[in-house]
Design a protein around this motif. Structure first.
Motif, PDB file in Angstrom:
ATOM      1  N   PRO A  91     -37.904   5.144 -56.710  1.00 22.56           N
ATOM      2  CA  PRO A  91     -37.269   4.158 -57.664  1.00 22.56           C
ATOM      3  C   PRO A  91     -36.101   4.800 -58.497  1.00 22.56           C
ATOM      4  CG  PRO A  91     -39.311   5.058 -58.705  1.00 22.56           C
ATOM      5  CD  PRO A  91     -39.332   5.672 -57.220  1.00 22.56           C
ATOM      6  N   VAL A  92     -34.590   4.263 -58.167  1.00 21.65           N
ATOM      7  CA  VAL A  92     -33.378   4.917 -58.855  1.00 21.65           C
ATOM      8  C   VAL A  92     -32.658   4.035 -58.674  1.00 21.65           C
ATOM      9  CG1 VAL A  92     -33.107   5.668 -56.294  1.00 21.65           C
ATOM     10  CG2 VAL A  92     -32.111   6.877 -58.494  1.00 21.65           C
ATOM     11  N   ILE A  93     -31.726   3.952 -59.713  1.00 24.74           N
ATOM     12  CA  ILE A  93     -30.378   3.444 -59.604  1.00 24.74           C
ATOM     13  C   ILE A  93     -29.441   3.665 -58.643  1.00 24.74           C
ATOM     14  CG2 ILE A  93     -28.555   2.313 -60.850  1.00 24.74           C
ATOM     15  CD1 ILE A  93     -30.383   2.076 -63.363  1.00 24.74           C
ATOM     16  N   ALA A  94     -29.396   3.289 -57.362  1.00 22.33           N
ATOM     17  CA  ALA A  94     -28.520   3.623 -56.306  1.00 22.33           C
ATOM     18  C   ALA A  94     -27.079   3.059 -56.467  1.00 22.33           C
ATOM     19  CB  ALA A  94     -29.050   3.274 -55.018  1.00 22.33           C
ATOM     20  N   PRO A  95     -26.190   3.434 -56.009  1.00 19.01           N
ATOM     21  CA  PRO A  95     -24.749   2.940 -55.870  1.00 19.01           C
ATOM     22  C   PRO A  95     -24.661   1.503 -55.587  1.00 19.01           C
ATOM     23  CG  PRO A  95     -24.570   5.070 -54.916  1.00 19.01           C
ATOM     24  CD  PRO A  95     -26.150   4.540 -54.970  1.00 19.01           C
ATOM     25  N   SER A  96     -23.772   0.758 -56.029  1.00 19.24           N
ATOM     26  CA  SER A  96     -23.627  -0.488 -55.562  1.00 19.24           C
ATOM     27  C   SER A  96     -23.335  -1.045 -54.300  1.00 19.24           C
ATOM     28  CB  SER A  96     -22.401  -1.222 -56.487  1.00 19.24           C
ATOM     29  OG  SER A  96     -22.060  -2.601 -55.985  1.00 19.24           O
ATOM     30  N   PRO A  97     -23.898  -1.816 -53.345  1.00 17.05           N
ATOM     31  CA  PRO A  97     -23.851  -1.926 -52.093  1.00 17.05           C
ATOM     32  C   PRO A  97     -22.513  -2.684 -51.640  1.00 17.05           C
ATOM     33  CG  PRO A  97     -25.575  -3.290 -52.724  1.00 17.05           C
ATOM     34  CD  PRO A  97     -25.052  -2.646 -53.714  1.00 17.05           C
ATOM     35  N   LEU A  98     -22.010  -3.168 -52.822  1.00 13.90           N
ATOM     36  CA  LEU A  98     -20.714  -4.252 -52.667  1.00 13.90           C
ATOM     37  C   LEU A  98     -19.461  -3.532 -52.662  1.00 13.90           C
ATOM     38  CD1 LEU A  98     -21.878  -7.072 -55.229  1.00 13.90           C
ATOM     39  CD2 LEU A  98     -22.346  -6.937 -52.814  1.00 13.90           C
ATOM     40  N   VAL A  99     -19.380  -2.323 -53.054  1.00 18.21           N
ATOM     41  CA  VAL A  99     -18.094  -1.572 -52.767  1.00 18.21           C
ATOM     42  C   VAL A  99     -18.393  -0.188 -52.180  1.00 18.21           C
ATOM     43  CG1 VAL A  99     -17.229  -2.370 -55.039  1.00 18.21           C
ATOM     44  CG2 VAL A  99     -18.641  -0.187 -55.166  1.00 18.21           C
ATOM     45  N   PRO A 100     -17.384   0.480 -51.444  1.00 17.08           N
ATOM     46  CA  PRO A 100     -17.577   1.865 -50.948  1.00 17.08           C
ATOM     47  C   PRO A 100     -18.374   2.746 -51.918  1.00 17.08           C
ATOM     48  CG  PRO A 100     -15.340   0.776 -50.067  1.00 17.08           C
ATOM     49  CD  PRO A 100     -16.064  -0.024 -51.504  1.00 17.08           C
ATOM     50  N   ARG A 101     -19.043   3.672 -50.978  1.00 17.31           N
ATOM     51  CA  ARG A 101     -19.688   4.630 -51.960  1.00 17.31           C
ATOM     52  C   ARG A 101     -19.002   5.772 -52.164  1.00 17.31           C
ATOM     53  NH1 ARG A 101     -23.863   5.546 -48.964  1.00 17.31           N
ATOM     54  NH2 ARG A 101     -23.504   8.024 -48.581  1.00 17.31           N
ATOM     55  N   GLU A 102     -18.115   5.739 -53.149  1.00 15.87           N
ATOM     56  CA  GLU A 102     -17.201   6.959 -53.471  1.00 15.87           C
ATOM     57  C   GLU A 102     -16.420   6.749 -54.925  1.00 15.87           C
ATOM     58  OE1 GLU A 102     -14.149   6.298 -50.320  1.00 15.87           O
ATOM     59  OE2 GLU A 102     -13.370   4.600 -51.306  1.00 15.87           O
ATOM     60  N   PRO A 103     -16.069   7.612 -55.505  1.00 15.56           N
ATOM     61  CA  PRO A 103     -15.252   7.431 -56.812  1.00 15.56           C
ATOM     62  C   PRO A 103     -14.077   6.849 -56.618  1.00 15.56           C
ATOM     63  CG  PRO A 103     -16.109   9.938 -56.377  1.00 15.56           C
ATOM     64  CD  PRO A 103     -16.284   9.139 -55.177  1.00 15.56           C
ATOM     65  N   VAL A 104     -13.416   6.224 -57.547  1.00 18.20           N
ATOM     66  CA  VAL A 104     -12.484   5.442 -57.420  1.00 18.20           C
ATOM     67  C   VAL A 104     -11.560   6.077 -58.760  1.00 18.20           C
ATOM     68  CG1 VAL A 104     -11.191   3.418 -57.821  1.00 18.20           C
ATOM     69  CG2 VAL A 104     -13.293   3.330 -56.565  1.00 18.20           C
ATOM     70  N   ARG A 105     -10.152   6.568 -58.306  1.00 17.20           N
ATOM     71  CA  ARG A 105      -9.304   6.848 -59.342  1.00 17.20           C
ATOM     72  C   ARG A 105      -8.355   5.632 -59.566  1.00 17.20           C
ATOM     73  NH1 ARG A 105      -7.429  13.181 -58.251  1.00 17.20           N
ATOM     74  NH2 ARG A 105      -9.402  13.787 -56.763  1.00 17.20           N
ATOM     75  N   ARG A 106      -8.118   5.574 -60.996  1.00 17.48           N
ATOM     76  CA  ARG A 106      -7.060   4.610 -61.135  1.00 17.48           C
ATOM     77  C   ARG A 106      -6.563   4.668 -62.685  1.00 17.48           C
ATOM     78  NH1 ARG A 106      -4.973  -0.421 -59.504  1.00 17.48           N
ATOM     79  NH2 ARG A 106      -4.112  -1.481 -61.217  1.00 17.48           N
ATOM     80  N   ASP A 107      -5.268   4.915 -63.092  1.00 18.63           N
ATOM     81  CA  ASP A 107      -4.587   4.818 -64.225  1.00 18.63           C
ATOM     82  C   ASP A 107      -5.503   6.118 -65.198  1.00 18.63           C
ATOM     83  OD1 ASP A 107      -3.442   2.556 -63.627  1.00 18.63           O
ATOM     84  OD2 ASP A 107      -5.026   1.222 -64.578  1.00 18.63           O
ATOM     85  N   GLY A 108      -5.477   7.110 -64.703  1.00 18.60           N
ATOM     86  CA  GLY A 108      -6.167   8.452 -65.329  1.00 18.60           C
ATOM     87  C   GLY A 108      -7.693   8.228 -65.327  1.00 18.60           C
ATOM     88  N   PHE A 109      -8.223   7.518 -65.029  1.00 17.71           N
ATOM     89  CA  PHE A 109      -9.732   7.667 -65.029  1.00 17.71           C
ATOM     90  C   PHE A 109     -10.258   7.888 -63.637  1.00 17.71           C
ATOM     91  CE2 PHE A 109      -8.436   4.829 -68.318  1.00 17.71           C
ATOM     92  CZ  PHE A 109      -9.005   5.486 -69.652  1.00 17.71           C
ATOM     93  N   SER A 110     -11.586   8.395 -63.288  1.00 16.19           N
ATOM     94  CA  SER A 110     -12.146   8.300 -62.213  1.00 16.19           C
ATOM     95  C   SER A 110     -13.728   7.682 -62.486  1.00 16.19           C
ATOM     96  CB  SER A 110     -12.553   9.939 -61.814  1.00 16.19           C
ATOM     97  OG  SER A 110     -13.023   9.697 -60.335  1.00 16.19           O
ATOM     98  N   MET A 111     -13.944   6.525 -61.575  1.00 15.96           N
ATOM     99  CA  MET A 111     -15.114   5.774 -61.966  1.00 15.96           C
ATOM    100  C   MET A 111     -16.006   5.445 -60.707  1.00 15.96           C
ATOM    101  SD  MET A 111     -13.055   2.106 -62.216  1.00 15.96           S
ATOM    102  CE  MET A 111     -11.403   3.017 -62.968  1.00 15.96           C
ATOM    103  N   THR A 112     -17.321   5.203 -60.995  1.00 17.14           N
ATOM    104  CA  THR A 112     -18.164   4.913 -59.961  1.00 17.14           C
ATOM    105  C   THR A 112     -18.678   3.470 -60.287  1.00 17.14           C
ATOM    106  OG1 THR A 112     -19.775   6.087 -61.363  1.00 17.14           O
ATOM    107  CG2 THR A 112     -18.823   7.124 -59.465  1.00 17.14           C
ATOM    108  N   PHE A 113     -19.353   2.786 -59.232  1.00 22.85           N
ATOM    109  CA  PHE A 113     -19.855   1.511 -59.262  1.00 22.85           C
ATOM    110  C   PHE A 113     -21.192   1.459 -58.817  1.00 22.85           C
ATOM    111  CE2 PHE A 113     -15.153   1.241 -58.461  1.00 22.85           C
ATOM    112  CZ  PHE A 113     -14.829   0.439 -59.582  1.00 22.85           C
ATOM    113  N   TRP A 114     -22.099   0.637 -59.853  1.00 17.79           N
ATOM    114  CA  TRP A 114     -23.472   0.476 -59.826  1.00 17.79           C
ATOM    115  C   TRP A 114     -23.803  -0.855 -59.826  1.00 17.79           C
ATOM    116  CZ3 TRP A 114     -25.633   5.326 -58.782  1.00 17.79           C
ATOM    117  CH2 TRP A 114     -24.581   6.457 -58.941  1.00 17.79           C
TER     118      TRP A 114
END
Length: 317
Positions: A91-114
């Motif tokens: 039982p874990v919060i896993a990555p969102s299946p709606l986007v690729p499973r990788e960090p996203v860099r934009r505008d000086g930030f690095s983010m993940t999606f859940w």
């Protein structure tokens, strides 16, 4: 004197993180019309509504000028570990299946999606029960096949750099306390920097994938049941690291869980090590107060307690 982030600068940082997450989400095909900030402490966590996706954007960072590559590597470890746990039916919060499973860099930030998970807001966390449950998480993580760095959660570069910088911030810590922290770090640093030094100091203490960031406090009370969450500091280390600074009641609860699932109980000497290391890291974290001024109210009680404790938590030399 220390210069602290103003409320307006803090609001601007949050707005920039939200805007970056919204743009990144839309680029990946998500419908985002009502972004809602859920949390804003070390990271901005924003629900990209109406899509059932949450973006987490770290904003309070030890090295803002050179953080993105290292941060993205840690984020990828988190994504990989949590997806693997989900595949094992943990039982874990896993990555969102709606986007690729990788960090996203934009505008000086690095983010993940859940995935957006509804919280059971009327349920009070039971941290003692959570500590017992962490033994089950460790039992599952033992089999993780990926490579993780040794005690990267401690971030020895951050500790060393911060202890060097704190001379410039006498309003955050006194000279005597800083001297003690530096002497403790000199004693502890070889065991953090070198896996072989750790193993020589603690023979027979196995190392394995661990959560890295106090998992008893990072179990999410979801409507459909508790979920392990926030593996941002996942690392290779002794299981004791995940119980650092929680005290005897939580340690006893963990040991009950370990006996139940046939894994080893906590080692008292390793507990002293991780408790000492955790407190030096608290001192180092004072350097983040200018980025997050309210952090001081949480760190000050820990620093006050540390002053009353034996050198290096009583570790034998």
């Amino acid at each position: 004197m220390t210069t602290f982030l103003t409320p307006q600068q803090r609001a601007d940082r949050t707005s920039a993180a939200v805007e970056a997450a919204v743009a990144a989400g839309r680029e990946r095909g998500l419908t985002v019309t009502e972004p809602t900030v859920l949390h804003d402490v070390f990271s901005v966590v924003v629900h990209l509504a109406p899509s059932p996706v949450v973006a987490r954007i770290p904003t309070v960072l030890p090295r803002p000028d050179d953080h993105l590559a290292a941060l993205a590597r840690r984020q990828q470890d988190e994504l990989d570990v949590t997806q693997w746990l989900a595949d094992q039916k943990i039982p874990v919060i896993a990555p969102s299946p709606l986007v690729p499973r990788e960090p996203v860099r934009r505008d000086g930030f690095s983010m993940t999606f859940w995935p957006f998970v509804e919280e059971a807001r009327d349920k009070e966390p039971d941290y003692v029960a959570n500590a017992e449950s962490v033994a089950d998480l460790h039992a599952a993580l033992c089999a993780y096949p990926g490579r993780l760095e040794f005690l990267s959660a401690a971030d020895p570069r951050f500790i060393a750099d911060s202890l060097a910088l704190l001379d410039q911030h006498p309003d955050l810590i006194g000279a005597a306390e800083l001297d003690r922290a530096r002497r403790e770090w000199q004693f502890l640093e070889p065991l953090v920097r070198s896996r072989s030094a750790f193993e020589a100091r603690f023979p027979g203490v196995d190392l394995q994938p661990i959560h890295g960031d106090s998992p008893p406090a990072n179990i999410f009370n979801a409507v459909d049941g508790d979920l392990y969450a926030d593996f941002e500091l996942v690392t290779l280390g002794p299981v004791e690291w995940d119980l650092a600074a929680l005290g005897p009641e939580h340690e006893a609860a963990y040991n009950r869980g370990a006996r139940r699932n046939g894994t080893r109980p906590l080692d008292e000497e390793v507990l002293a090590f991780v408790n000492a290391l955790g407190m030096v890291r608290v001192i180092a974290t004072l350097t983040l107060v200018p980025q997050l001024p309210e952090l001081m109210e949480y760190l000050k009680p820990a620093v006050d307690h540390w002053r009353t404790t034996p050198f290096a938590a009583g570790m034998s030399t």
